[in-house]
Design a protein around this motif. Structure first.
Motif, mmCIF file in Angstrom:
data_model
loop_
_atom_site.group_PDB
_atom_site.id
_atom_site.type_symbol
_atom_site.label_atom_id
_atom_site.label_comp_id
_atom_site.label_asym_id
_atom_site.label_seq_id
_atom_site.Cartn_x
_atom_site.Cartn_y
_atom_site.Cartn_z
ATOM 1 N N ARG B 33 -1.433 -3.030 -7.525
ATOM 2 C CA ARG B 33 -1.454 -3.681 -6.207
ATOM 3 C C ARG B 33 -2.640 -3.163 -5.405
ATOM 4 N NH1 ARG B 33 3.338 -3.240 -1.663
ATOM 5 N NH2 ARG B 33 4.327 -4.857 -2.881
ATOM 6 N N THR B 37 -4.377 -3.814 5.263
ATOM 7 C CA THR B 37 -3.604 -3.845 6.504
ATOM 8 C C THR B 37 -4.508 -4.341 7.617
ATOM 9 O OG1 THR B 37 -2.279 -1.980 5.752
ATOM 10 C CG2 THR B 37 -2.200 -2.488 8.092
ATOM 11 N N GLU B 87 7.236 -9.677 1.371
ATOM 12 C CA GLU B 87 7.491 -8.569 0.458
ATOM 13 C C GLU B 87 8.942 -8.119 0.596
ATOM 14 O OE1 GLU B 87 4.966 -5.243 1.317
ATOM 15 O OE2 GLU B 87 5.975 -3.922 -0.088
ATOM 16 N N HIS B 110 3.771 -8.197 4.435
ATOM 17 C CA HIS B 110 4.820 -7.528 5.226
ATOM 18 C C HIS B 110 4.201 -7.142 6.562
ATOM 19 C CE1 HIS B 110 8.090 -4.988 6.485
ATOM 20 N NE2 HIS B 110 7.297 -3.935 6.534
ATOM 21 N N LYS B 111 4.664 -7.737 7.604
ATOM 22 C CA LYS B 111 4.168 -7.505 8.983
ATOM 23 C C LYS B 111 2.647 -7.731 9.036
ATOM 24 C CE LYS B 111 7.909 -4.514 10.457
ATOM 25 N NZ LYS B 111 8.319 -3.179 10.947
ATOM 26 N N THR B 112 1.869 -6.651 9.022
ATOM 27 C CA THR B 112 0.415 -6.836 9.144
ATOM 28 C C THR B 112 -0.319 -6.591 7.820
ATOM 29 O OG1 THR B 112 0.161 -4.526 9.807
ATOM 30 C CG2 THR B 112 0.408 -6.135 11.579
ATOM 31 N N ARG B 113 0.426 -6.443 6.739
ATOM 32 C CA ARG B 113 -0.203 -6.104 5.461
ATOM 33 C C ARG B 113 -0.135 -7.265 4.477
ATOM 34 N NH1 ARG B 113 2.576 -1.643 4.010
ATOM 35 N NH2 ARG B 113 4.074 -2.866 2.809
ATOM 36 N N HIS B 202 1.667 7.467 0.498
ATOM 37 C CA HIS B 202 0.250 7.431 0.896
ATOM 38 C C HIS B 202 -0.052 8.683 1.697
ATOM 39 C CE1 HIS B 202 0.212 3.217 -0.217
ATOM 40 N NE2 HIS B 202 1.184 2.943 0.629
ATOM 41 N N LEU B 364 -7.602 -2.734 9.208
ATOM 42 C CA LEU B 364 -7.256 -1.333 9.477
ATOM 43 C C LEU B 364 -7.553 -0.447 8.269
ATOM 44 C CD1 LEU B 364 -6.039 -0.245 12.082
ATOM 45 C CD2 LEU B 364 -3.792 -0.325 11.016
ATOM 46 N N ASN B 365 -7.062 -0.840 7.111
ATOM 47 C CA ASN B 365 -7.301 -0.027 5.908
ATOM 48 C C ASN B 365 -7.022 -0.813 4.632
ATOM 49 O OD1 ASN B 365 -4.512 0.138 5.076
ATOM 50 N ND2 ASN B 365 -4.177 1.736 6.589
ATOM 51 N N HIS B 388 -11.173 6.669 6.837
ATOM 52 C CA HIS B 388 -9.880 7.078 6.320
ATOM 53 C C HIS B 388 -9.879 7.054 4.804
ATOM 54 C CE1 HIS B 388 -8.284 6.181 10.413
ATOM 55 N NE2 HIS B 388 -7.590 7.256 10.123
ATOM 56 N N ILE B 390 -7.396 7.392 1.702
ATOM 57 C CA ILE B 390 -5.956 7.287 1.450
ATOM 58 C C ILE B 390 -5.697 7.587 -0.029
ATOM 59 C CG2 ILE B 390 -3.905 5.819 1.595
ATOM 60 C CD1 ILE B 390 -5.462 4.141 3.679
#
Lengths: 236, 425
Positions: B33, B37, B87, B110-113, B202, B364-365, B388, B390
């Motif tokens: 995967r 985000t 998701e 899922h939400k913002t991802r 993460h 975002l990332n 960032h 991760i």
């Protein structure tokens, strides 16, 4: 966000009370270095409560298979103890072969979403042929399975191929391999018939001829598309 | 009769891809995967629209896999794009092509991802990231009118649609080489999560801080992280005791820079960072040094040539090519099972991810998650976006002591680490 004093890391999961790494209770107070990043982490979506996709019928199929195996063993045992060595028949072989056919049909043809209908037709053709040959052999091999049943199956599958090609006309070329399989099987039968291993060759001859006509017709009428399909399927 | 020129397109699998249809199963999906985000809540209808627009332009993804007499192959998939779904399952679930319109990837949110899950037969992380990036660009253009006007509805000029099989193209001929090692490595065992479940953690860090710490130890960021990961396994699994079996961490290497390739297909080689705990008790710095030596010796063009030669030579062997597929599958599975236990885990680094400046404020990332394979019950990825870094550890083990040791060690090295997990409690 919370902080684990033991691991010295911050934890971004609002619902967690204990650290997922060391199971220490989390502190609500964050060191300064993490406070600065708080705004960034507040935007992270996290994960939803996840579930595992369970296949329906798997347990049912396993139970059926277990029962089938028990029945097969029982039938074999009964046949063994009641077998007349003079002129007995191994009827349990026929019964067990039938049960195996049912299991293959359940596992591969009915409760199997991964294989397409073409593979299922091919497997059914092979398995039914095998079952009939077994019955024929157990009953003294008179050759009817090779002379009538298999050629009949080949004709039936060829009729099905034509029907499916008309229904599924966008993907008509995907049936070419099944046609080739029918040509190969009928050619093998024709060879056996020529060598007098099969009593009566009329139906075999018809099946072989029909298979070849359908395949050659598809090749000619299908043109480049048919040739491309064969290239793809048989590329080395 | 019917089919257009485009619909008749078909393609062979690349050298690495040949293995995946053989070894993939529900418990070992060979699906990875890559997620992005955003700063805004995802609008599913716009995401579907973006996918419908993007997919036909990528032949690699716009395909279904078919079984030939001697090899698997791809052909153009004429069905509509797979449905974008919310998701609700664990990451990296097995992709059943008959339930996904025949496509070997899925897009969830899922939400913002936005998550892109890809069956490894299609492409590697680089190829998948290219597709995801274009999908996100188009999605952002559809949801932000000013972006659409500024950027226009077209693919980015950085995107390659090249489908070359770079393994075959760069095959150097038959080079004498050692075979892949089959010595068994340490295997991370223990109690497993329920079948189908995957634990994901993460660890978010400041990329510059990580670089500074790595530099202080005279190693690269990747080597530093692999070294700490190896040390964590040595400490928590081996309890710092000598072991006859080595800790062997697979480190995939992107071959594109070595051969100037821009292919969208798989083009990577596996190197292995090997740590053998033979005698004394090793410190973190000892382990990092050993890992560094191990990796350095393999990251040469000559070694890459050897790996390609070994992998492709089997594919080029005419006798082996003529073997029917069902026999090949049995043989490949048997060989794979023999060599799979030679590795403990995998750490894959997608590198520093860059996007076009116009889209940066909306993103975002990026993260990546790997599924498990035979002999490897824990794997890790590294993704860096802006500042960032991760580090994601995925595992099917209930025990988290290795993850604990890893993040604690990083914190001890002076790094500020924030951990996010998919566990609810």
């Amino acid at each position: 966000m919370k902080y684990c004093k033991h691991c010295k890391v911050s934890i971004h999961n609002a619902k967690l009370q204990v650290c997922p790494l060391c199971q220490t209770v989390l502190d609500d107070e964050l060191p300064q270095e993490f406070e600065e990043e708080k705004e960034y982490f507040m935007q992270l979506p996290g994960y939803p409560p996840a579930s595992v996709l369970r296949k329906k019928y798997t347990m049912l199929l396993r139970i059926i298979t277990f029962i089938a195996v028990c029945v097969m063993l029982l039938l074999a045992f009964i046949n063994y103890i009641s077998y007349d060595r003079g002129n007995g028949i191994l009827w349990a072989v026929i019964a067990d072969a039938g049960i195996v056919y049912l299991l293959i049909t359940l596992w591969f043809s009915i409760f199997n979403a991964e294989e397409g209908h073409v593979a299922k037709i091919a497997v059914q053709c092979i398995v039914v042929s095998g079952l009939c040959v077994i019955i024929d052999v157990v009953l003294g091999f008179q050759g009817w399975s090779l002379a009538y049943v298999i050629p009949g199956l080949i004709l039936l599958v060829n009729a099905l191929i034509i029907l499916l090609m008309l229904i599924n006309i966008k993907n008509w070329s995907s049936y070419i391999v099944l046609q080739i399989e029918m040509v190969v099987i009928s050619a093998a039968l024709a060879a056996l018939s020529y060598l007098d291993h099969i009593p009566g060759d009329l139906l075999t001859l018809i099946a072989t001829t029909v298979s070849m006509i359908i395949f050659i017709g598809t090749w000619i009428v299908g043109g480049r598309v048919a040739r491309t399909e064969i290239n793809r399927r048989f590329h080395v | 009769m019917g089919l257009t020129e485009k619909e008749m397109k078909w393609d062979k699998l690349d050298n690495t891809a040949l293995l995946f249809p053989v070894i993939a199963s529900e418990s070992r999906s060979s699906v990875y995967r890559i997620s992005v985000t955003l700063t805004q809540e995802i609008q599913p209808d716009k995401l579907q629209e973006a996918l419908n627009w993007t997919l036909p332009q990528f032949d690699i993804f716009h395909a279904r896999i078919r079984r030939g007499m001697f090899w698997y192959y791809f052909e153009t998939n004429t069905r509509p794009a797979p449905a974008v779904r919310e998701e609700i399952y664990y990451p990296c679930r097995y992709i059943e092509d008959h339930q996904n319109n025949g496509y070997m990837f899925r897009v969830t949110y899922h939400k913002t991802r936005i998550n892109l899950e890809v069956f490894h037969v299609l492409t590697d992380g680089m190829g998948a990231f290219t597709f995801l990036r274009e999908l996100v660009y188009q999605y952002l253009r559809l949801t932000n009118e000013d972006l659409m006007q500024k950027m226009g509805e077209k693919l980015c000029s950085d995107t390659s649609l090249n489908k070359e099989d770079s393994y075959l193209k760069n095959y150097p001929g038959n080079i004498p080489h050692k075979k892949y090692k089959t010595q068994r490595a340490v295997e991370l065992g223990g109690e497993f999560l329920p079948k189908g479940a995957l634990s994901v953690m993460h660890g978010y860090m400041d990329a510059d801080q990580v670089k500074k710490v790595a530099k202080s130890k005279n190693v690269s960021v990747n080597t530093f992280l692999v070294g700490v990961y190896t040390y964590s396994i040595y400490k928590e699994h081996l309890h710092k005791q000598p072991s006859e079996k080595p800790v062997s961490i697979c480190v995939p290497v992107n071959l594109r820079p070595y051969y100037e390739s821009i292919t969208m297909k798989n083009f990577f080689a596996m190197t292995a960072a090997v740590f053998e705990a033979r005698e004394k008790e090793y410190s973190l710095d000892d382990v990092i040094h050993i890992v560094d030596e191990s990796l350095k010796s393999q990251l040469t063009k000559e070694h890459m040539d050897q790996l390609i030669s070994y992998n492709v030579s089997n594919q080029k062997n005419m006798v082996l090519r003529m073997v029917p597929l069902f026999i090949k599958n049995i043989a490949m599975k048997w060989v794979y099972h023999g060599s799979a236990l030679a590795n403990t885990s995998t750490v894959t680094n997608l590198g520093r991810i860059a996007v076009k400046q116009a889209y940066e404020p909306y993103i975002l990332n990026f993260t990546a998650t790997l599924s498990m394979t035979k002999g490897q019950n824990m794997k890790a990825t590294v993704c860096t976006y802006q500042n960032h870094l991760i580090f994601t550890i995925s595992s099917k083990l209930t025990d988290h002591s290795i993850q604990k040791c890893f993040f604690q060690t990083l914190a001890k090295e002076g790094l500020s680490v924030t951990v996010e997990t998919n566990e609810e409690s």
